[in-house]
Design an enzyme around this catalytic site. Sequence first.
Site, PDB file in Angstrom:
ATOM      1  N   HIS A  14      16.527  60.298  94.051  1.00 52.92           N
ATOM      2  CA  HIS A  14      17.892  60.657  94.346  1.00 52.92           C
ATOM      3  C   HIS A  14      19.157  60.798  93.411  1.00 52.92           C
ATOM      4  O   HIS A  14      20.074  61.231  93.743  1.00 52.92           O
ATOM      5  CB  HIS A  14      18.249  60.351  95.719  1.00 52.92           C
ATOM      6  CG  HIS A  14      17.757  60.253  96.973  1.00 52.92           C
ATOM      7  ND1 HIS A  14      17.850  61.499  97.856  1.00 52.92           N
ATOM      8  CD2 HIS A  14      16.615  59.653  97.534  1.00 52.92           C
ATOM      9  CE1 HIS A  14      16.996  61.442  98.999  1.00 52.92           C
ATOM     10  NE2 HIS A  14      16.193  60.162  98.638  1.00 52.92           N
TER      11      HIS A  14
ATOM     12  N   LYS B  72      33.798  63.697 100.092  1.00 50.75           N
ATOM     13  CA  LYS B  72      32.672  63.361  99.450  1.00 50.75           C
ATOM     14  C   LYS B  72      32.998  62.051  98.697  1.00 50.75           C
ATOM     15  O   LYS B  72      34.143  61.687  98.769  1.00 50.75           O
ATOM     16  CB  LYS B  72      31.979  64.309  98.416  1.00 50.75           C
ATOM     17  CG  LYS B  72      32.836  64.682  97.331  1.00 50.75           C
ATOM     18  CD  LYS B  72      32.013  65.714  96.340  1.00 50.75           C
ATOM     19  CE  LYS B  72      31.692  67.099  96.714  1.00 50.75           C
ATOM     20  NZ  LYS B  72      30.484  67.588  96.905  1.00 50.75           N
ATOM     21  N   ARG B  73      32.047  61.017  98.393  1.00 48.55           N
ATOM     22  CA  ARG B  73      32.447  59.819  97.854  1.00 48.55           C
ATOM     23  C   ARG B  73      33.281  60.320  96.434  1.00 48.55           C
ATOM     24  O   ARG B  73      33.200  61.328  95.855  1.00 48.55           O
ATOM     25  CB  ARG B  73      31.068  59.218  97.281  1.00 48.55           C
ATOM     26  CG  ARG B  73      30.386  58.465  98.401  1.00 48.55           C
ATOM     27  CD  ARG B  73      31.568  57.190  98.994  1.00 48.55           C
ATOM     28  NE  ARG B  73      31.413  56.026  98.197  1.00 48.55           N
ATOM     29  CZ  ARG B  73      31.169  54.970  98.470  1.00 48.55           C
ATOM     30  NH1 ARG B  73      30.294  54.685  99.490  1.00 48.55           N
ATOM     31  NH2 ARG B  73      31.181  53.951  97.720  1.00 48.55           N
TER      32      ARG B  73
ATOM     33  N   LYS C 285      31.665  63.744  90.106  1.00 46.74           N
ATOM     34  CA  LYS C 285      31.845  64.929  91.077  1.00 46.74           C
ATOM     35  C   LYS C 285      33.440  65.655  90.871  1.00 46.74           C
ATOM     36  O   LYS C 285      33.756  66.590  91.715  1.00 46.74           O
ATOM     37  CB  LYS C 285      32.024  64.195  92.472  1.00 46.74           C
ATOM     38  CG  LYS C 285      30.805  63.673  93.171  1.00 46.74           C
ATOM     39  CD  LYS C 285      30.747  62.843  94.205  1.00 46.74           C
ATOM     40  CE  LYS C 285      29.539  62.179  94.726  1.00 46.74           C
ATOM     41  NZ  LYS C 285      28.497  63.007  95.399  1.00 46.74           N
TER      42      LYS C 285
ATOM     43  N   THR D  26      24.782  67.649  99.846  1.00 50.74           N
ATOM     44  CA  THR D  26      24.569  68.206 101.183  1.00 50.74           C
ATOM     45  C   THR D  26      25.753  68.749 101.820  1.00 50.74           C
ATOM     46  O   THR D  26      25.682  69.305 102.750  1.00 50.74           O
ATOM     47  CB  THR D  26      23.648  67.031 102.101  1.00 50.74           C
ATOM     48  OG1 THR D  26      24.495  65.719 101.840  1.00 50.74           O
ATOM     49  CG2 THR D  26      22.171  67.075 101.579  1.00 50.74           C
TER      50      THR D  26
ATOM     51  N   LYS E 219      26.587  72.049 104.383  1.00 51.58           N
ATOM     52  CA  LYS E 219      27.451  71.612 105.753  1.00 51.58           C
ATOM     53  C   LYS E 219      28.694  72.562 105.942  1.00 51.58           C
ATOM     54  O   LYS E 219      28.807  73.246 106.873  1.00 51.58           O
ATOM     55  CB  LYS E 219      27.838  70.214 105.886  1.00 51.58           C
ATOM     56  CG  LYS E 219      26.717  69.163 106.230  1.00 51.58           C
ATOM     57  CD  LYS E 219      27.028  67.855 106.122  1.00 51.58           C
ATOM     58  CE  LYS E 219      25.668  67.039 105.788  1.00 51.58           C
ATOM     59  NZ  LYS E 219      25.964  65.659 105.171  1.00 51.58           N
TER      60      LYS E 219
HETATM   61  C1  NBG Z   1      22.423  61.010  96.614  1.00 50.11           C
HETATM   62  C2  NBG Z   1      22.822  62.220  95.436  1.00 50.11           C
HETATM   63  C3  NBG Z   1      23.047  63.518  96.288  1.00 50.11           C
HETATM   64  C4  NBG Z   1      22.154  63.817  97.157  1.00 50.11           C
HETATM   65  C5  NBG Z   1      21.826  62.874  98.226  1.00 50.11           C
HETATM   66  C6  NBG Z   1      20.783  62.952  99.036  1.00 50.11           C
HETATM   67  C7  NBG Z   1      21.922  58.768  95.855  1.00 50.11           C
HETATM   68  C8  NBG Z   1      21.527  57.907  94.877  1.00 50.11           C
HETATM   69  N1  NBG Z   1      21.927  59.917  95.615  1.00 50.11           N
HETATM   70  O1  NBG Z   1      23.356  64.394  95.248  1.00 50.11           O
HETATM   71  O2  NBG Z   1      23.885  61.909  94.553  1.00 50.11           O
HETATM   72  O3  NBG Z   1      22.454  65.142  98.091  1.00 50.11           O
HETATM   73  O4  NBG Z   1      21.477  61.544  97.418  1.00 50.11           O
HETATM   74  O5  NBG Z   1      19.429  63.264  98.419  1.00 50.11           O
HETATM   75  O6  NBG Z   1      23.063  58.365  96.738  1.00 50.11           O
END
Ligand code: NBG
Length: 839
Positions: free
Chosen positions: A368, A559-560, A565, A667, A671
């Site tokens: 991920h 988002k975080r 980002k 994601t 949404k």
């Molecule tokens: C996160 C990514 C996102 C991705 C999500 C789900 C981690 C390690 N990865 O871009 O930063 O959408 O995983 O796949 O949190």
Amino acid sequence: MTSNDELPRATDARVGLTPADIAQAYRDNLAYMLARFPAVATAHDRYLALAYAVRDRLLHRWVRTAEQYYTRRSRSVLYLSAEFLIGPQLGSNIANLGILDQVRDAMRAEGLKLEDLIEQEEEPGLGNGGLGRLAACYLDSLATLEIPSIGHGIRYEFGIFDQGIRDGWQVELTDKWLRLGNPWEIARPEVVFDVMFGGHTEHLQENGELRVRWVPGHVVRGMAYDTPVLGYRNNTVNLLRLWKAEAVESFDFQAFNTGDYYGAVLDKMTSENITKVLYPNDASMEGKQLRLEQQYFFASCAMQDMIRLYKQRSDNLDGLDQTFVAQLNDTHPAVAVAELMRLLVDVHNLGWDRAWRITQNVFGYTNHTLLPEALERWPLPLFARVLPRHLEIIFEINRRFLDDVRAHFPGDEARVARMSLIDEQGERYVRMANLACVGAQAINGVARLHTELLKTGVLRDFHEYWPQKFSNKTNGVTPRRFLLLCNPGLAGVISRRIGDGWVKNLEELRRLEAFVDDAEFGSQWRAVKLANKRMLADLIRDRAGVNVAPESLFDIQVKRLHEYKRQHLNVLHVISLYNRLRRDPDSDIPPRAVIFAGKAAPGYIMAKLIIKLIHAVADVVNHDPVMRGRLSVAFVPDFNVKNAQRIYPAADLSEQISTAGKEASGTGNMKFSMNGALTIGTMDGANIEIRDEVGHDNFFVFGLTADEVAACKANRYRPRDYYEADPDLAEAIDQIRSGFFSEGNAVFRPLVDSLLNHDEYMVLADFRAYLNAQREVESVYRDVDRWTRMSIRNVARIGYFSSDRAIREYCDDIWKISSVHIDTNEPLPGSATRSILRT
Ligand code: NBG
């Protein structure tokens, strides 16, 4: 079968779905579960009474599902994830039962509003962000597609912290989500496993064979807590099985008798520590012993539970990989590879080769992240201390693996060093991604670009060695929670035109294309958006104390917080817009509300500084009379699933502006689009595929591509050149630096210095392109009909990003698993009583 085995006959109050049945169940629960009468019941009591009524309607399906899986010996997926950000359960369970209207009516008859009850539910914050929420969307799709599956994770007593804001700074508050009880979980005191830690190993000869005995320093008990996961309008109820750590002996009488009262409960305290708290880091890793213990703890419980379930049906473990597949959600559960080997070799006495064949076939691995700081590696001495036997097993896996690599690439010792499970440059580490790659039969990334970058970057050597293991599985999100439930207005407008088949088959949204030019449809579409914006404006007023005009363009980034980002790129645009409006108050610029939300990892200083910057800029903008009704800025505190459900439906513009090559998928981007927002975004992660699907004309793209970012870096990128060449950029940066937004003080100096001197994430390089794209947004937004058509097209073409599609791909390509239809028409037979206890 004796009559004692039979389940009580399900009465209508337990399973009935009419408003009268539900109201009756609600009243019963208030009295018999909660011992309350209506006049003194608190709002939370009322929520609980309804939750229990809904839960009863799941239990009957749950029992039947477990029974069917057992008798049919179904192949199952185990989804192993340290995080499951499942969000509040009441609303989604009602939606998946398909009884939103019935429950609303039932509650109205009791003088209550369903939404008020749903609002009472405490969010189970068992994840950080996208990775944990993805796992939850996937559970929803697995159940909806009738795929036998169990999610295995950790029952954190304290989930992700609650975010408060004080003087513009983030403060972290403990998340006490279990304080008032959790009606959705069922404790399984009979499903418990011992998990060992520390100590040493003994190598002995037994009947001429080498056997290893692990003598642990400490043993902890893992106990299962099950949460039902209901499919959409079917009878499938899968499990989310979360493990809680407990002491094997919770009270030491010896110590107590000698007067050592503290010692008497010490073991209980240290054992329970393991599942106390979620590590609040998203996409970065912390080499803490407790974190490794958490990972091993739940991986071990999951593997022991898998073997226990298998052994109910067969004694020959050779078929284990026929019955189970276990997906590693990132490397957090990767130690399960070594644990399964240990269980097979040390406990069940299989030979190494047999055990390894099974193990490799059981696992799949999803990566991920491409961020180097997120790739997990554990210092060897720490790993040896916590898991001495597993380190030996990893050494043995590595020895055999590297022999194969050497045979394949003779003389290429640099490659061998890169692929080794042990990092030996300087201090030694165990590399969890390498362990996952070697231990799994399938490896995937989460968006097209991400998978390509894995193949050519971080996992290049593994791709060259095992190209057939690699595939892409672009992420998806569940339309049940992220459209049907969170945006009833839009869901209604859609269903009135094309029926509600889209809820299960999101591609059906394409039929909306026929209404793109339908004026009446367009005005309904806009009316829903405006109503959603009004509701969000109310929330922002209550939570952030900011007035945003519902008629303005809602420009949202939630988002975080992370530098990659680039929330600060967004802020730079806000400042330049502010400067433009100040210079020319009569200019024809559509009013805009720029809305942020998101948590920062508590130790991530720069991310917290960006939160402060957002508040500082908001303070100046929102108090400037020239900006009234034209520009406002708000930060919604405590972004979580619950708040997210109120934010996505209200967005006009979705900000997906990460540095290209950094966001694995994203994601939130899906949404927003699913709720009719247009995206302004870079060629990163799943943005690229979203843009291809919704059409390039319906997406505002800007900025450097991943290749251009790499080239720019290779050419010794100098951010200061951009600052010097662009007066708007220089003005904004100078204002931040000079204290224009901070009453003259230099609090933002570190941020400005970082941008001017390094700018790791190319904020300055993309600034002008971003501004131009925002200008384009302005001009399109002025054309109401055009914007509406683009919005409708986004929704009509978003079908691909359903988690149902993603899960289907996993099932077909990686898991090789098919659905098992559950029928509950017949009364439950007695045999179900026994099988549910076994699963
Ligand atoms: C996160 C990514 C996102 C991705 C999500 C789900 C981690 C390690 N990865 O871009 O930063 O959408 O995983 O796949 O949190």
